[in-house]
Design an enzyme around this catalytic site. Structure first.
Site, PDB file in Angstrom:
ATOM      1  N   CYS A  31       3.858   7.200  21.431  1.00  0.00           N
ATOM      2  CA  CYS A  31       4.367   7.539  22.761  1.00  0.00           C
ATOM      3  C   CYS A  31       5.451   6.570  23.210  1.00  0.00           C
ATOM      4  O   CYS A  31       5.273   5.374  23.163  1.00  0.00           O
ATOM      5  CB  CYS A  31       3.210   7.494  23.746  1.00  0.00           C
ATOM      6  SG  CYS A  31       3.720   7.717  25.438  1.00  0.00           S
ATOM      7  N   THR A  85      11.133  -7.042 -11.777  1.00  0.00           N
ATOM      8  CA  THR A  85      10.601  -8.401 -11.915  1.00  0.00           C
ATOM      9  C   THR A  85       9.484  -8.634 -10.907  1.00  0.00           C
ATOM     10  O   THR A  85       9.634  -8.332  -9.724  1.00  0.00           O
ATOM     11  CB  THR A  85      11.744  -9.424 -11.692  1.00  0.00           C
ATOM     12  OG1 THR A  85      12.742  -9.181 -12.682  1.00  0.00           O
ATOM     13  CG2 THR A  85      11.244 -10.856 -11.798  1.00  0.00           C
ATOM     14  N   GLN A 119      -7.671   0.224   3.764  1.00  0.00           N
ATOM     15  CA  GLN A 119      -8.466  -0.307   4.879  1.00  0.00           C
ATOM     16  C   GLN A 119      -9.869  -0.734   4.463  1.00  0.00           C
ATOM     17  O   GLN A 119     -10.474  -1.582   5.103  1.00  0.00           O
ATOM     18  CB  GLN A 119      -8.564   0.743   5.995  1.00  0.00           C
ATOM     19  CG  GLN A 119      -7.256   0.990   6.718  1.00  0.00           C
ATOM     20  CD  GLN A 119      -6.853  -0.151   7.644  1.00  0.00           C
ATOM     21  OE1 GLN A 119      -7.680  -0.969   8.059  1.00  0.00           O
ATOM     22  NE2 GLN A 119      -5.573  -0.222   7.963  1.00  0.00           N
ATOM     23  N   GLY A 177       0.813  -1.211   0.000  1.00  0.00           N
ATOM     24  CA  GLY A 177       0.000   0.000   0.000  1.00  0.00           C
ATOM     25  C   GLY A 177       0.844   1.258   0.000  1.00  0.00           C
ATOM     26  O   GLY A 177       0.508   2.255  -0.653  1.00  0.00           O
ATOM     27  N   THR A 178       1.950   1.236   0.727  1.00  0.00           N
ATOM     28  CA  THR A 178       2.816   2.420   0.806  1.00  0.00           C
ATOM     29  C   THR A 178       3.330   2.785  -0.589  1.00  0.00           C
ATOM     30  O   THR A 178       3.303   3.956  -0.992  1.00  0.00           O
ATOM     31  CB  THR A 178       4.010   2.153   1.753  1.00  0.00           C
ATOM     32  OG1 THR A 178       3.490   1.867   3.054  1.00  0.00           O
ATOM     33  CG2 THR A 178       4.951   3.335   1.818  1.00  0.00           C
ATOM     34  N   ASN A 233      -7.555   4.313   9.107  1.00  0.00           N
ATOM     35  CA  ASN A 233      -6.974   3.136   9.745  1.00  0.00           C
ATOM     36  C   ASN A 233      -7.024   3.176  11.270  1.00  0.00           C
ATOM     37  O   ASN A 233      -6.892   2.143  11.913  1.00  0.00           O
ATOM     38  CB  ASN A 233      -5.522   2.949   9.282  1.00  0.00           C
ATOM     39  CG  ASN A 233      -4.735   4.235   9.274  1.00  0.00           C
ATOM     40  OD1 ASN A 233      -5.128   5.202   8.638  1.00  0.00           O
ATOM     41  ND2 ASN A 233      -3.630   4.265   9.988  1.00  0.00           N
ATOM     42  N   HIS A 244      -2.133  -7.401   2.528  1.00  0.00           N
ATOM     43  CA  HIS A 244      -2.146  -7.942   3.896  1.00  0.00           C
ATOM     44  C   HIS A 244      -3.301  -7.430   4.743  1.00  0.00           C
ATOM     45  O   HIS A 244      -3.538  -7.926   5.840  1.00  0.00           O
ATOM     46  CB  HIS A 244      -0.791  -7.737   4.595  1.00  0.00           C
ATOM     47  CG  HIS A 244      -0.458  -6.346   5.008  1.00  0.00           C
ATOM     48  ND1 HIS A 244      -0.588  -5.901   6.300  1.00  0.00           N
ATOM     49  CD2 HIS A 244       0.042  -5.298   4.310  1.00  0.00           C
ATOM     50  CE1 HIS A 244      -0.177  -4.650   6.376  1.00  0.00           C
ATOM     51  NE2 HIS A 244       0.203  -4.253   5.191  1.00  0.00           N
TER      52      HIS A 244
HETATM   53  N1  PLP Z   1      -2.711   3.145   3.896  1.00  0.00           N
HETATM   54  C1  PLP Z   1      -3.400   2.754   4.976  1.00  0.00           C
HETATM   55  C2  PLP Z   1      -4.716   3.413   5.267  1.00  0.00           C
HETATM   56  C3  PLP Z   1      -2.916   1.771   5.828  1.00  0.00           C
HETATM   57  O1  PLP Z   1      -3.603   1.418   6.910  1.00  0.00           O
HETATM   58  C4  PLP Z   1      -1.658   1.179   5.515  1.00  0.00           C
HETATM   59  C5  PLP Z   1      -1.065   0.159   6.384  1.00  0.00           C
HETATM   60  O2  PLP Z   1      -1.295   0.096   7.568  1.00  0.00           O
HETATM   61  C6  PLP Z   1      -0.980   1.605   4.362  1.00  0.00           C
HETATM   62  C7  PLP Z   1      -1.538   2.592   3.579  1.00  0.00           C
HETATM   63  C8  PLP Z   1       0.342   1.036   3.972  1.00  0.00           C
HETATM   64  O3  PLP Z   1       0.190  -0.245   3.396  1.00  0.00           O
HETATM   65  P1  PLP Z   1       1.410  -1.271   3.412  1.00  0.00           P
HETATM   66  O4  PLP Z   1       1.564  -1.722   4.831  1.00  0.00           O
HETATM   67  O5  PLP Z   1       0.983  -2.377   2.503  1.00  0.00           O
HETATM   68  O6  PLP Z   1       2.605  -0.562   2.896  1.00  0.00           O
END
Ligand code: PLP
Length: 367
Positions: A302, A215, A157, A50-51, A129, A179
C-alpha cells in the site's frame, strides 16, 4: 568471513595453494549447509540468495519437460510466483493450488488437479513468510510423486527455525537463504536431487557442479556455512525462546478489541505473526511504530491509496479492506520479553488513539 575478505582473497577455482585453501573453506561450508538439512554436501548448489535458488529450481526443473503444467500454491513468495509466470507463453501453463482460511494448501484440490496427469512440477513452500503457516509438504510430495510430478519446496523461512530434513520433505529441490538464519545477505543454496534431469540458468565455467556458473563468493559462502552450523546447534533453544515470546505477543494482541489475527490455529513458525487493527492502514501503522522504535513489516504494498493488499491474505479469503491493515511481526533471537511487552503497550496506545491514514478510505468507511 573476514579472513576471506582480507587476506585469503584467492579464487576458489584456482589450482594454486591460496585457491585450494579458498576451495577447502567452501567445501566446509557446503558440509555445514548440508548438515542443516541432513543431506549430502554434493546436493548443495550455492547461489546468490533464495530468489536465485527459487528461479533456478522452477526454471531448471521444468526446462527438460516442455509442454507440461506447473502447479504453484497461491501463497508462494514472488521468487516462485514470478518464475512460474515467466514461463507462461514459453510453452508452459500454470495452475494454482488454493489455501484454506488458515493459509494451508488444499490437498484435496491438489489431488484433483494432479489427476490430469500432465503436471511436470509442483511448488509449495515449507512455511509462509507472512503468516508463518507451515505447509503439509510431506503429503504434497506423496501426491506429486504418485502423479509423476517433481516438487520444489521454498524452505527459506523454515530452515534454521524448525527441524528440516531434506529426505523427509520428499522434495526434488529445496531453496535456502543465508540471511534468514543470521548469515550474510546475497547468498543461498538450492538443495537438489542430482538424479533429476536439470538445466542450469547461468552458463560459463563449471562451478557448482556445472549448475551455477560464476566465481564463488567465498566470504559469503563461508558466512552461510557458519550461520548454518550455529542454527543447527542452537535450533531447539532458539525455537523455544521464540515460541515463548510469540505466545506472550499473541496473548497481548488477543486483548486488543477488534483485532484480526491471520493464520488461525494452523501450525506455524515460532517467530512470525500477522495481524490487522480495525480502521488502520498497514503502512501508516508501520510508520507510527517505526517512530516509536519498533521495526515491523506491513502485509501490503500500500502506498498513498494505490496499494494492493497481500496476495497471501487475499488467497486466504481475507477481505481486501482488512488485508490492507496487515502488519507482520518477525521475532528474532535478540528480542527480549520487555521489547514484546513494550510493543504491546505502544500498540494499545495507537489502537485507542485516532485512526491513522488509510489506503482507501471509501473501502474502510463502512467498518
Ligand atoms: N522465499 C521466501 C519464502 C522468502 O521469505 C524470501 C525472502 O524474503 C525469499 C524466498 C527470497 O530470498 P532472498 O532474499 O535471499 O533472495
Amino acid at each position: 568471513m573476514l579472513p576471506y575478505l582480507r587476506a585469503s582473497w584467492a579464487n576458489a577455482a584456482s589450482l594454486h595453494g591460496p585457491g585450494r585453501a579458498a576451495r577447502a573453506a567452501i567445501d566446509q561450508a557446503r558440509e555445514q549447509v548440508a548438515a542443516l538439512v541432513d543431506t549430502h554436501p554434493s546436493q548443495i548448489v550455492f547461489t546468490a540468495g533464495g530468489t536465485e535458488a527459487d528461479n533456478l529450481a522452477v526454471k531448471g526443473l521444468v526446462a527438460p519437460r516442455p509442454g507440461r503444467r506447473l502447479l504453484i500454491s497461491t501463497i508462494e513468495h514472488p521468487a516462485v510466483l514470478e518464475s512460474a509466470q515467466a514461463l507462461v507463453g514459453r510453452g508452459w501453463r500454470v495452475g494454482w493450488i488454493p489455501v484454506d482460511a488458515g493459509g494451508r494448501v488444499r490437498l484435496d484440490v491438489l489431488r484433483e488437479q494432479l489427476s490430469s496427469g500432465d503436471v511436470g512440477l509442483v511448488a509449495v513452500m515449507a512455511a509462509n513468510n507472512e503468516t508463518g503457516a507451515v505447509q503439509p509438504v510431506a503429503e504434497v510430495a506423496e501426491l506429486a510423486r504418485a502423479a509423476g510430478a517433481l516438487l520444489h519446496v521454498d524452505a527459506v523461512q523454515m530452515a534454521g527455525k524448525l527441524a528440516l530434513r531434506y529426505a523427509d520433505t520428499g522434495a526434488h529441490s529445496l531453496a535456502l537463504s543465508a540471511h534468514k538464519l543470521y548469515g550474510p545477505k546475497g547468498v543461498g543454496a538450492l538443495v537438489l536431487d542430482k538424479a533429476v534431469e536439470f538445466e542450469a540458468l547461468l552458463h560459463g565455467g563449471g562451478h557448482e557442479h556445472g549448475l551455477r556458473a560464476g566465481t564463488q563468493n567465498t566470504a559469503a559462502i563461508v558466512g552461510f556455512g557458519a550461520a548454518a552450523a550455529l542454527a543447527a546447534e542452537q535450533r531447539e533453544q532458539r525455537r523455544s525462546q521464540l515460541a515463548s515470546l510469540r505466545e506472550t505477543l499473541l496473548a497481548g494482541l488477543r486483548s486488543i478489541p477488534g483485532i484480526t489475527l491471520f493464520g488461525g490455529d494452523a501450525p506455524c513458525l515460532p517467530n512470525t505473526l500477522q495481524f490487522a487493527l480495525p480502521g488502520f492502514e498497514g503502512e501508516s501503522l508501520l510508520m507510527a511504530l517505526d517512530k516509536r522504535g519498533v521495526a515491523v513489516s506491513s502485509g501490503s504494498a500500500c502506498a498513498a491509496g494505490s496499494g494492493e493488499p497481500s496476495h497471501v491474505l487475499m488467497a486466504m479469503g481475507v477481505d481486501a479492506s482488512v488485508a490492507r491493515g496487515a502488519i507482520r511481526v518477525s521475532l528474532g533471537r535478540d528480542n527480549s520479553r520487555e521489547e514484546v511487552e513494550n510493543f504491546l503497550v505502544i500498540l494499545q496506545e495507537l489502537a485507542s488513539g485516532p485512526s491513522l491514514a488509510r489506503c482507501n478510505p471509501s473501502v474502510l468507511a463502512g467498518q
